[in-house]
Design a protein around this motif. Structure first.
Motif, short mmCIF file in Angstrom:
data_model
loop_
_atom_site.label_atom_id
_atom_site.label_comp_id
_atom_site.label_asym_id
_atom_site.label_seq_id
_atom_site.Cartn_x
_atom_site.Cartn_y
_atom_site.Cartn_z
N TYR A 82 0.85 -1.21 0.00
CA TYR A 82 0.00 0.00 0.00
C TYR A 82 0.88 1.25 0.00
O TYR A 82 0.62 2.22 -0.71
CB TYR A 82 -0.90 0.05 1.23
N SER A 97 1.01 3.96 -2.99
CA SER A 97 0.75 5.38 -2.76
C SER A 97 1.88 6.23 -3.36
O SER A 97 1.63 7.24 -4.04
CB SER A 97 0.59 5.63 -1.27
N GLN A 144 -10.18 -4.18 1.23
CA GLN A 144 -10.39 -2.79 1.62
C GLN A 144 -9.21 -2.34 2.47
O GLN A 144 -8.67 -3.14 3.21
CB GLN A 144 -11.66 -2.70 2.45
N PRO A 154 -6.83 4.18 5.22
CA PRO A 154 -6.13 4.66 4.02
C PRO A 154 -5.26 5.89 4.29
O PRO A 154 -4.21 6.07 3.66
CB PRO A 154 -7.27 5.00 3.05
N GLU A 155 -5.67 6.70 5.28
CA GLU A 155 -4.90 7.93 5.56
C GLU A 155 -3.47 7.60 6.00
O GLU A 155 -2.56 8.41 5.82
CB GLU A 155 -5.63 8.83 6.57
N LEU A 185 -3.73 8.13 1.45
CA LEU A 185 -4.82 7.86 0.49
C LEU A 185 -6.15 8.26 1.13
O LEU A 185 -6.30 8.25 2.35
CB LEU A 185 -4.87 6.37 0.16
N GLU A 186 -7.13 8.59 0.29
CA GLU A 186 -8.49 8.77 0.82
C GLU A 186 -9.45 7.89 0.04
O GLU A 186 -9.28 7.69 -1.17
CB GLU A 186 -8.92 10.24 0.76
N ARG A 187 -10.46 7.38 0.76
CA ARG A 187 -11.42 6.47 0.13
C ARG A 187 -12.41 7.31 -0.66
O ARG A 187 -12.99 8.24 -0.12
CB ARG A 187 -12.12 5.68 1.23
N TYR A 200 -9.43 4.39 -4.04
CA TYR A 200 -8.70 5.31 -3.15
C TYR A 200 -7.97 6.33 -4.00
O TYR A 200 -7.50 6.01 -5.09
CB TYR A 200 -7.69 4.50 -2.30
N ARG A 201 -7.91 7.56 -3.46
CA ARG A 201 -7.21 8.61 -4.21
C ARG A 201 -5.99 9.07 -3.42
O ARG A 201 -6.06 9.26 -2.20
CB ARG A 201 -8.14 9.80 -4.46
N ARG A 202 -4.89 9.27 -4.14
CA ARG A 202 -3.66 9.78 -3.50
C ARG A 202 -3.86 11.26 -3.21
O ARG A 202 -4.20 12.03 -4.10
CB ARG A 202 -2.49 9.58 -4.49
N LYS A 203 -3.65 11.61 -1.91
CA LYS A 203 -3.85 13.01 -1.52
C LYS A 203 -2.70 13.87 -2.00
O LYS A 203 -1.59 13.40 -2.18
CB LYS A 203 -3.95 13.09 0.01
#
Ligand code: SAM
Length: 256
Positions: free
Chosen positions: A216, A220, A236, A240-241, A245-247, A253-256
């Motif tokens: 993970y 990221s 899942q 994720p933080e 990452l954000e769900r 999940y999106r890379r912040k």
């Protein structure tokens, strides 16, 4: 069980594949059943034969890698992906880099290639598809599939995506050209960088929590800011933080 540990050590030396990063109970069950079927009674007698019998060794690698896959696997998530997630993808200078990690025989990568023609037509899309297993990558490059692989593909899409050869379907050259297949071990090799989308479905379920944690983290880092990670429908990320990452959807999940 010391036998299994010794087996793992020698397999790592021989192949570079680290069995200790795969869930042990599951892996032991699969391998015990396999060597039992071939008439061996322990990991060590089986190992001795693996060193000298290439057919047996091929079969062992196949058992290790579990290649089950199909086009549009768990279709409702591909529909969510097309409709809600892909419109958020941005890319750089009109280019998009996609990585299908643990691609097996290529169905996932070609599903993406097809979708991108409709939903990402203004982008230059390049898809890297990787797997540990070189034999299946060879099949993926040929891109021939039987009926069982396309059960979730509508007739319209079948006509656009494939050429028929008797009972087989071959992905058209237009889509084959979009995908580059390459051998890659998620537990060992450096990760592909600057990805806009990483699809890694039904692969991480076989790994230990320690291995998943590292993967993970590396996924990221491999994603561009705003890039998307698409996981399998039993996979899942609980926090994720922890990985930056954000769900943003069921398994997205999106890379912040
Ligand atoms: C069940 S298939 C999933 C195929 C596809 N992603 C899907 O969801 O339909 C799992 C794939 O993971 C691959 N795999 C297993 N261990 C791997 C590793 N360490 N690195 C890369 N791929 C691996 C296997 O070879 C197999 O093709």
């Amino acid at each position: 069980m010391p036998d299994y540990q010794e087996f793992g050590k020698q397999i790592k030396r021989k192949t570079g594949i680290d069995l200790s990063l795969y869930k042990e109970a599951q892996m032991r069950r699969r391998l015990t059943s396999l060597y039992g079927k071939r008439g061996y009674s322990s990991f060590l007698t089986y190992l001795a034969e693996l060193h000298v019998n290439s057919t047996l060794f091929e079969e062992f690698l196949e058992c290790l890698t579990i290649n089950v896959t199909e086009f549009y696997r768990n279709k409702k998530y591909w529909i969510e992906f097309e409709q809600s997630i892909l419109p958020q993808v941005k890319g750089v200078n009109g280019n998009l880099t996609i990585w299908s990690a643990g691609c097996s025989t290529g169905e996932e990568a070609f599903t993406f290639a097809y979708i991108s023609k409709s939903y990402l037509s203004s982008y230059q899309v390049s898809i890297m598809a990787t797997d540990l297993d070189e034999t299946i990558l060879h099949k993926a490059k040929q891109a021939y599939y039987s009926e069982g692989s396309v059960v979730d593909v509508s007739e319209v899409i079948k006509n656009e995506l494939f050429e028929r050869h008797g009972h087989l379907y071959q992905v058209k050259e237009l889509y084959r050209k979009m995908v580059t297949f390459k051998q890659h071990n998620l537990l060992n090799d450096p990760f592909i960088k600057d990805c806009d989308v990483i699809i890694c479905r039904n692969v991480l379920i076989y790994f230990t929590d320690i291995a998943k944690d590292s993967i993970y983290q590396q996924f990221s880092s491999s994603l561009r800011q705003g890039g998307i990670l698409f996981l399998g429908s039993t996979e899942q990320i609980f926090y994720p933080e922890m990985y930056g990452l954000e769900r943003i959807g069921s398994f997205f999940y999106r890379r912040k």
